[in-house]
Structure formats: C-alpha cells, structure tokens
Design a protein around this motif. Structure first.
Motif, mmCIF file in Angstrom:
data_model
loop_
_atom_site.group_PDB
_atom_site.id
_atom_site.type_symbol
_atom_site.label_atom_id
_atom_site.label_comp_id
_atom_site.label_asym_id
_atom_site.label_seq_id
_atom_site.Cartn_x
_atom_site.Cartn_y
_atom_site.Cartn_z
ATOM 1 N N ASP A 69 0.763 -1.336 0.002
ATOM 2 C CA ASP A 69 0.269 0.075 -0.010
ATOM 3 C C ASP A 69 0.882 1.349 -0.022
ATOM 4 O O ASP A 69 0.490 1.994 -0.819
ATOM 5 C CB ASP A 69 -0.757 -0.239 1.220
ATOM 6 N N ASP A 70 1.868 1.247 0.918
ATOM 7 C CA ASP A 70 2.836 2.468 0.766
ATOM 8 C C ASP A 70 3.556 2.480 -0.368
ATOM 9 O O ASP A 70 3.832 3.808 -0.824
ATOM 10 C CB ASP A 70 3.829 2.096 2.117
ATOM 11 N N GLN A 72 2.748 1.793 -3.194
ATOM 12 C CA GLN A 72 1.630 2.186 -4.357
ATOM 13 C C GLN A 72 1.623 3.593 -4.251
ATOM 14 O O GLN A 72 1.261 4.633 -5.158
ATOM 15 C CB GLN A 72 0.455 1.310 -4.265
ATOM 16 N N ASP A 73 1.411 4.321 -3.087
ATOM 17 C CA ASP A 73 1.095 5.648 -2.632
ATOM 18 C C ASP A 73 2.447 6.346 -3.049
ATOM 19 O O ASP A 73 2.432 7.491 -3.791
ATOM 20 C CB ASP A 73 1.182 5.845 -1.253
ATOM 21 N N ARG A 74 3.683 5.798 -2.878
ATOM 22 C CA ARG A 74 4.909 6.685 -3.418
ATOM 23 C C ARG A 74 5.141 6.423 -4.974
ATOM 24 O O ARG A 74 5.564 7.638 -5.495
ATOM 25 C CB ARG A 74 6.297 5.726 -2.797
ATOM 26 N N LEU A 75 4.410 5.487 -5.685
ATOM 27 C CA LEU A 75 4.525 5.557 -6.836
ATOM 28 C C LEU A 75 3.256 6.340 -7.626
ATOM 29 O O LEU A 75 3.075 6.294 -9.021
ATOM 30 C CB LEU A 75 4.479 4.226 -7.533
ATOM 31 N N HIS A 76 2.379 6.785 -6.886
ATOM 32 C CA HIS A 76 1.198 7.659 -7.212
ATOM 33 C C HIS A 76 0.075 6.394 -8.088
ATOM 34 O O HIS A 76 -0.523 7.100 -9.009
ATOM 35 C CB HIS A 76 1.510 9.014 -7.906
ATOM 36 N N ILE A 77 0.265 5.378 -7.424
ATOM 37 C CA ILE A 77 -0.851 4.491 -8.200
ATOM 38 C C ILE A 77 -1.718 3.805 -7.360
ATOM 39 O O ILE A 77 -2.405 3.048 -7.562
ATOM 40 C CB ILE A 77 0.026 3.344 -9.067
ATOM 41 N N GLY A 78 -1.800 4.392 -6.037
ATOM 42 C CA GLY A 78 -2.783 3.903 -4.990
ATOM 43 C C GLY A 78 -4.110 4.542 -5.110
ATOM 44 O O GLY A 78 -4.496 5.279 -4.152
ATOM 45 N N TRP A 79 -4.822 4.029 -6.088
ATOM 46 C CA TRP A 79 -6.232 4.507 -6.095
ATOM 47 C C TRP A 79 -7.010 3.305 -5.694
ATOM 48 O O TRP A 79 -8.451 3.531 -5.832
ATOM 49 C CB TRP A 79 -6.618 4.974 -7.551
ATOM 50 N N THR A 82 -10.148 4.818 -3.452
ATOM 51 C CA THR A 82 -11.084 5.416 -3.933
ATOM 52 C C THR A 82 -12.054 4.518 -4.573
ATOM 53 O O THR A 82 -13.321 4.763 -4.549
ATOM 54 C CB THR A 82 -10.501 6.628 -4.876
#
Length: 272
Positions: A69-70, A72-79, A82
């Motif tokens: 999860d972290d 993906q957030d750093r890669l800006h793909i953690g959608w 939403t």
C-alpha cells in the motif's frame, strides 16, 4: 556447395533447442481425457492442500500488505481505496463484482481447458502445462510472501460482508477454510490472463477480443472488491510470463505452437 549447405542445415537442425524433457514425454499425440482429468484433479488437490497448509503468519501478512500500500502511494498509483469506496456505495455494482469474483474464476478456466482439449488438441498439452505452472508458482509466492488483502486493512470496505454476497473467499463461512493471506500474486489475474491469451491465440473473429477483455475486467473487479492491490495483479502477470517461459524450456516450443513433428489432428485448427 549444395552438399555443404545441406550439412550446415542439418547441423543447425541438430542444434535447435528441443526442450529439457525427454522426447517420450513430448512426442505429439492426442491428449487422453482420462489422463487429463487425473492430472488436473491431482494438481488442484495439491494446490488446495498446499495453499491451506501454508502457515498464515498474520503479522507478516499485514506488514506486507501495508508495504505494498505504501509503495503504491509513493508511485502515485494507490487509487484502490477510492475505487473500492465507489463500488461499495453502489449495491448493484458491488454485488455484480462479488459474483464475478466468486464464479468466473472457476467457470471460464475449466471451460477454456475443455474447449482447447476438444477443438485445439495439438496445443492443449502445452497450454495445460502453462496453467499448472501458473498455479504452482503462485503457491510458492503465497509461501514466500504472505500478504493480506486490502479488505482486511482499515479504511477498505469488504463488499461481501457489507452486502452478504455468497461464494467469495471473503465470506466468513468460506474464509475459515481458506488461507486469507494469499493475495500476492493474484491467482485470479493469473488464470484470467491465461484464459485471455488462449482465447486470443486460438479463437476466431470477435471472440479473440473478448479473450483480452476478461483479464482486464478481472483486474477491475479484484480492486473494486478490495481483494487485491494493483501490484498483486502485476505479480499475477509476472507469474504468467514465468509459466510460459518454463513451458518453453520443458518442451522447446511455444504453448500455442504444435510440436514440430506433429501432424495436424483432424478437426483441429492451428492457433496463431
């Protein structure tokens, strides 16, 4: 000069990679239905036994899930969060996704195998080897990297529990008999991609494109229901690539390419 070329051609043919398995196991022949049923039943039984025998290690599985999860957030793909909330806010959509997740995995995969067995026997054994390899490699992944699904993390909505959908591994009555920390890689994506490639390679006309739509739809569903992260799907795709590579190493030809010495089987169309 002609003799020299013939010798070179002959030498080149001898050097051609023919696979790691002995020819007795690779010789072209029509697959036998009873052998295939035994192979598939034994393989699935071993997979189920192994999947549920893997130690769960909840603390490790949750740590891995949070790490994904972290990342993906750093890669800006953690959608995922939403989209999961959007699906969970529409009951008809959540129910449809849940039943898709719970059923098609176990319907379209064997249906595709039966279709290949009946209509494409020249390539059936290679395709079956890929599917078995996908399953076993995924099992190794579950053992080496146990991962909790997003639906078990704070903030995500378990659509099965919210709408009491039948049949998913998230159902508490089913979950207690299944390893809940087998999210990485996504075997749903692995099997769906195998189906999609098989249909695209061997079907005709518009059916080919439906084959590609199935794995893409599966990726949407596993994320919308919070059963997998996007990177779990990437892991499933990598497993498929490894399985195709393994099949080539074993046989010396592509999964959807008939063995070189094979004569066309009556009623069998060649895959592209």
């Amino acid at each position: 000069m002609a003799v020299t070329r013939a010798v070179k051609a002959s030498s080149g043919h001898r050097r051609r990679f023919s696979g790691l398995l002995p020819y007795a196991m690779l010789r072209p022949r029509r697959p036998r239905w009873w052998e295939e049923i035994l192979i598939i039943a034994f393989g699935y039984w071993m997979y189920t036994l192994g999947r549920n025998a893997i130690p769960t290690h909840p603390a490790v599985a949750f740590r891995h899930a949070r790490a994904i999860d972290d990342l993906q957030d750093r890669l800006h793909i953690g959608w995922e969060l939403t989209f999961n909330h959007f699906v969970a806010s529409h009951e008809w959509l959540a129910q449809g996704f849940d039943y898709y997740y719970a059923t098609l995995h176990f319907v379209l995969t064997p249906a595709t195998m039966i279709w290949l067995f009946l209509r494409k026997p020249d390539v059936y054994r290679g395709a079956r080897t890929v599917l078995v390899s996908i399953t076993l490699i995924a099992l190794l992944g579950f053992y080496l990297y146990p991962t909790a699904p997003p639906r078990l993390l704070p903030g995500y909505v378990d659509t099965v529990i919210k709408y009491h959908t039948w049949g998913s591994f998230a159902d508490p009555n089913i979950a207690e008999h299944s390893n809940q920390f087998a999210a990485m890689p996504s075997l749903h994506v692995g099997w769906a991609l195998w189906v999609g490639i098989a249909v695209f390679q061997c079907a005709q006309g518009r059916w080919r494109w439906l084959g590609l739509a199935y794995p893409m739809g599966t990726c949407v569903v596993i994320i919308g229901t919070a059963n997998h992260f996007g990177l779990d799907a990437v892991g499933g795709a990598l497993v498929v690539a490894l399985a195709f590579g393994l099949q080539y190493l074993l046989s010396g030809h592509g999964a959807f390419t008939p063995p070189r010495a094979a004569a066309p089987v009556a009623g069998s169309g060649a895959c592209e």
